[in-house]
Design a protein around this motif. Structure first.
Motif, PDB file in Angstrom:
ATOM      1  N   ALA A 219       0.668  -1.196  -0.075  1.00 25.44           N
ATOM      2  CA  ALA A 219       0.055  -0.075   0.375  1.00 25.44           C
ATOM      3  C   ALA A 219       0.699   1.127   0.074  1.00 25.44           C
ATOM      4  O   ALA A 219       1.666   1.625   0.566  1.00 25.44           O
ATOM      5  CB  ALA A 219      -0.961   0.259   0.782  1.00 25.44           C
ATOM      6  N   PRO A 220       0.654   2.385  -0.789  1.00 32.15           N
ATOM      7  CA  PRO A 220      -1.174   2.178  -1.990  1.00 32.15           C
ATOM      8  C   PRO A 220       0.056   2.028  -2.811  1.00 32.15           C
ATOM      9  O   PRO A 220       0.967   2.568  -4.054  1.00 32.15           O
ATOM     10  CB  PRO A 220      -0.997   4.194  -2.048  1.00 32.15           C
ATOM     11  CG  PRO A 220      -0.203   4.264  -1.606  1.00 32.15           C
ATOM     12  CD  PRO A 220       1.138   3.659  -0.466  1.00 32.15           C
ATOM     13  N   VAL A 221      -1.214   0.651  -3.024  1.00 34.09           N
ATOM     14  CA  VAL A 221      -0.470   0.389  -4.721  1.00 34.09           C
ATOM     15  C   VAL A 221       0.273   0.831  -6.030  1.00 34.09           C
ATOM     16  O   VAL A 221       1.040   0.363  -6.849  1.00 34.09           O
ATOM     17  CB  VAL A 221      -1.103  -0.950  -5.563  1.00 34.09           C
ATOM     18  CG1 VAL A 221      -0.951  -2.327  -4.384  1.00 34.09           C
ATOM     19  CG2 VAL A 221      -2.599  -0.868  -5.120  1.00 34.09           C
ATOM     20  N   GLU A 222      -1.221   2.231  -5.939  1.00 32.32           N
ATOM     21  CA  GLU A 222      -1.124   3.366  -7.450  1.00 32.32           C
ATOM     22  C   GLU A 222       0.697   4.034  -7.848  1.00 32.32           C
ATOM     23  O   GLU A 222       0.850   4.219  -7.922  1.00 32.32           O
ATOM     24  CB  GLU A 222      -2.026   3.515  -7.237  1.00 32.32           C
ATOM     25  CG  GLU A 222      -3.165   2.781  -7.027  1.00 32.32           C
ATOM     26  CD  GLU A 222      -3.900   2.967  -6.215  1.00 32.32           C
ATOM     27  OE1 GLU A 222      -3.374   2.686  -5.150  1.00 32.32           O
ATOM     28  OE2 GLU A 222      -4.780   2.136  -6.320  1.00 32.32           O
ATOM     29  N   LEU A 223       0.925   3.763  -6.243  1.00 28.68           N
ATOM     30  CA  LEU A 223       1.892   4.815  -5.734  1.00 28.68           C
ATOM     31  C   LEU A 223       3.482   4.449  -5.722  1.00 28.68           C
ATOM     32  O   LEU A 223       3.846   3.284  -5.717  1.00 28.68           O
ATOM     33  CB  LEU A 223       2.270   5.490  -4.537  1.00 28.68           C
ATOM     34  CG  LEU A 223       2.728   6.547  -4.447  1.00 28.68           C
ATOM     35  CD1 LEU A 223       2.624   8.321  -5.579  1.00 28.68           C
ATOM     36  CD2 LEU A 223       3.055   7.105  -2.848  1.00 28.68           C
ATOM     37  N   PRO A 224       3.718   4.709  -7.111  1.00 34.62           N
ATOM     38  CA  PRO A 224       5.116   3.635  -7.108  1.00 34.62           C
ATOM     39  C   PRO A 224       6.169   3.583  -6.141  1.00 34.62           C
ATOM     40  O   PRO A 224       6.497   4.539  -5.702  1.00 34.62           O
ATOM     41  CB  PRO A 224       6.064   5.143  -8.633  1.00 34.62           C
ATOM     42  CG  PRO A 224       4.337   5.276  -8.973  1.00 34.62           C
ATOM     43  CD  PRO A 224       4.479   5.709  -7.852  1.00 34.62           C
TER      44      PRO A 224
ATOM     45  N   LEU B  54       5.670 -12.711   2.774  1.00 34.73           N
ATOM     46  CA  LEU B  54       5.961 -14.014   3.949  1.00 34.73           C
ATOM     47  C   LEU B  54       5.613 -13.849   5.196  1.00 34.73           C
ATOM     48  O   LEU B  54       6.099 -15.429   5.533  1.00 34.73           O
ATOM     49  CB  LEU B  54       7.872 -14.376   3.603  1.00 34.73           C
ATOM     50  CG  LEU B  54       8.280 -14.851   2.295  1.00 34.73           C
ATOM     51  CD1 LEU B  54       9.681 -14.924   2.081  1.00 34.73           C
ATOM     52  CD2 LEU B  54       7.277 -15.916   1.223  1.00 34.73           C
ATOM     53  N   MET B  55       4.964 -13.175   5.728  1.00 35.45           N
ATOM     54  CA  MET B  55       4.656 -12.874   7.233  1.00 35.45           C
ATOM     55  C   MET B  55       3.293 -13.938   7.260  1.00 35.45           C
ATOM     56  O   MET B  55       2.588 -12.899   6.440  1.00 35.45           O
ATOM     57  CB  MET B  55       4.285 -11.522   7.398  1.00 35.45           C
ATOM     58  CG  MET B  55       5.522 -11.068   7.396  1.00 35.45           C
ATOM     59  SD  MET B  55       5.451  -9.455   8.233  1.00 35.45           S
ATOM     60  CE  MET B  55       4.450  -9.536   9.352  1.00 35.45           C
ATOM     61  N   PRO B  56       2.412 -14.567   8.039  1.00 37.74           N
ATOM     62  CA  PRO B  56       1.756 -15.074   7.979  1.00 37.74           C
ATOM     63  C   PRO B  56       0.364 -13.262   8.553  1.00 37.74           C
ATOM     64  O   PRO B  56       0.647 -12.750   9.115  1.00 37.74           O
ATOM     65  CB  PRO B  56       1.806 -15.844   9.686  1.00 37.74           C
ATOM     66  CG  PRO B  56       2.782 -15.315  10.110  1.00 37.74           C
ATOM     67  CD  PRO B  56       3.216 -14.631   8.957  1.00 37.74           C
ATOM     68  N   GLU B  57      -0.722 -14.088   8.386  1.00 36.89           N
ATOM     69  CA  GLU B  57      -2.117 -13.218   8.895  1.00 36.89           C
ATOM     70  C   GLU B  57      -1.801 -13.669  10.033  1.00 36.89           C
ATOM     71  O   GLU B  57      -1.652 -14.669  10.343  1.00 36.89           O
ATOM     72  CB  GLU B  57      -3.275 -13.867   8.246  1.00 36.89           C
ATOM     73  CG  GLU B  57      -3.432 -12.863   6.279  1.00 36.89           C
ATOM     74  CD  GLU B  57      -3.284 -11.202   6.756  1.00 36.89           C
ATOM     75  OE1 GLU B  57      -3.062 -10.926   7.856  1.00 36.89           O
ATOM     76  OE2 GLU B  57      -2.941 -10.919   5.502  1.00 36.89           O
TER      77      GLU B  57
ATOM     78  N   ARG C 257       0.754  -9.518   8.410  1.00 35.04           N
ATOM     79  CA  ARG C 257       0.249  -9.191   7.636  1.00 35.04           C
ATOM     80  C   ARG C 257      -0.780  -7.590   7.861  1.00 35.04           C
ATOM     81  O   ARG C 257      -0.228  -6.456   7.286  1.00 35.04           O
ATOM     82  CB  ARG C 257       0.209  -9.165   6.383  1.00 35.04           C
ATOM     83  CG  ARG C 257       1.093 -10.572   5.882  1.00 35.04           C
ATOM     84  CD  ARG C 257       1.003 -11.815   4.698  1.00 35.04           C
ATOM     85  NE  ARG C 257       0.731 -10.450   3.823  1.00 35.04           N
ATOM     86  CZ  ARG C 257      -0.140 -11.420   2.046  1.00 35.04           C
ATOM     87  NH1 ARG C 257       0.595 -12.900   2.880  1.00 35.04           N
ATOM     88  NH2 ARG C 257      -0.289 -11.048   1.388  1.00 35.04           N
ATOM     89  N   SER C 258      -1.769  -7.713   7.672  1.00 35.84           N
ATOM     90  CA  SER C 258      -2.915  -6.544   8.141  1.00 35.84           C
ATOM     91  C   SER C 258      -2.323  -5.669   9.356  1.00 35.84           C
ATOM     92  O   SER C 258      -2.702  -4.660   8.667  1.00 35.84           O
ATOM     93  CB  SER C 258      -4.349  -7.276   8.180  1.00 35.84           C
ATOM     94  OG  SER C 258      -4.601  -8.296   7.120  1.00 35.84           O
TER      95      SER C 258
ATOM     96  N   LEU D 275       0.116   2.272   7.108  1.00 34.90           N
ATOM     97  CA  LEU D 275      -0.854   3.463   6.536  1.00 34.90           C
ATOM     98  C   LEU D 275      -1.341   4.769   7.210  1.00 34.90           C
ATOM     99  O   LEU D 275      -2.038   5.783   6.597  1.00 34.90           O
ATOM    100  CB  LEU D 275      -2.436   2.574   5.992  1.00 34.90           C
ATOM    101  CG  LEU D 275      -2.007   1.708   4.933  1.00 34.90           C
ATOM    102  CD1 LEU D 275      -2.977   0.955   4.235  1.00 34.90           C
ATOM    103  CD2 LEU D 275      -1.920   2.725   4.100  1.00 34.90           C
ATOM    104  N   ALA D 276      -2.060   3.670   8.571  1.00 34.69           N
ATOM    105  CA  ALA D 276      -2.080   5.615  10.058  1.00 34.69           C
ATOM    106  C   ALA D 276      -1.004   6.206   9.553  1.00 34.69           C
ATOM    107  O   ALA D 276      -1.432   7.553   9.970  1.00 34.69           O
ATOM    108  CB  ALA D 276      -2.542   4.181  11.025  1.00 34.69           C
TER     109      ALA D 276
END
Length: 242
Positions: free
Chosen positions: A33-38, A88-91, A94-95, A102-103
């Motif tokens: 995230a954010p996936v659209e930003l290079p 490779l991190m488990p849930e 990752r979330s 993001l915060a």
């Protein structure tokens, strides 16, 4: 900051240290995230994670609106123990990591619109450069701490590069923004609305401009120095604001 004589609009260019650090650490960890930003130009990510990210998101598009000193080019110290790649991190780790990053990202881009509900504490490894919530950012702090030295060195160089722009003649660039606003006024037959725009000049790997906040865009320095490309990228942004 530049503005019209009647204070109808203002534009500020900067290379905010928090924004630079957040993006550097995003790329080193392999966050999506954010996936659209290079990604940042020349920043090597954690093995496996960045390659997977590039395969998943090969194209970049306009985002929806909503330690010591190092010279550029010097060898940047590497962390002794890199954390597990994000892919490779488990849930649920990752979330959780992405949510915490993001915060931080939102507060770095527009702090006045994204205040923390809990007090902030400095992250010791980063000196006075990064302050994160005293609760709710534990995983993020754990993951970014090993990258403190290279992150500080890289952001030093990036901030110094931006500071060099401040010695350039500013009139022509101010006129470029003013010219686009005047063009928009003629097209719509009215004065521009009152607005503020912050332009974060960032060394991204793809040239362009992207919304990263309500009144903030990211722009590559290569685009900034290209008059035709600058005008083409800014027209839709000015049209939306003005």
């Amino acid at each position: 900051m530049w503005g019209s004589g009647a204070a109808w609009w203002s534009v500020r260019e900067e290379a905010n240290r928090q924004v630079l650090l957040a993006l550097y650490l995003r790329d080193r960890l392999g966050l999506e995230a954010p996936v659209e930003l290079p990604r940042l130009l020349g920043v090597k990510g954690v093995p496996d994670a960045t390659a997977l990210r590039e395969l998943r998101h090969p194209q970049h598009h306009l985002l929806p609106r909503h330690s010591g000193q190092h010279r550029q080019g010097d060898a940047v110290p590497e962390p002794a123990n890199e954390p597990l790649p994000f892919e490779l991190m488990p849930e649920p780790q990752r979330s959780m990591l992405e949510t915490q990053w993001l915060a931080w990202w939102r507060s770095a881009v527009e702090p006045e619109r994204n205040t923390s509900p809990v007090p902030l504490d400095l992250v010791p490894a980063f000196g006075d450069l990064i302050a994160l919530p005293e609760s709710g950012a534990e995983l993020l702090i754990e993951m970014i701490t090993p990258f403190a030295d290279p992150a500080i060195a890289w952001s030093d160089a990036a901030a110094r590069r931006f500071s060099e722009y401040q010695h350039e003649p500013r009139g022509s660039l101010k006129l470029a923004y003013a010219g686009l606003i005047a063009e928009n006024e003629r097209e719509h037959g009215r004065r521009a609305r009152v607005f503020e725009l912050t332009v974060q000049l960032l060394p991204l790997a793809a040239s362009g401009a992207w919304w990263i906040g309500q009144t903030t865009i990211a722009m590559t320095d290569t685009l900034r120095s290209d008059p035709a490309g600058f005008a083409e990228a800014l027209r839709p942004i000015i049209a939306e604001l003005a």
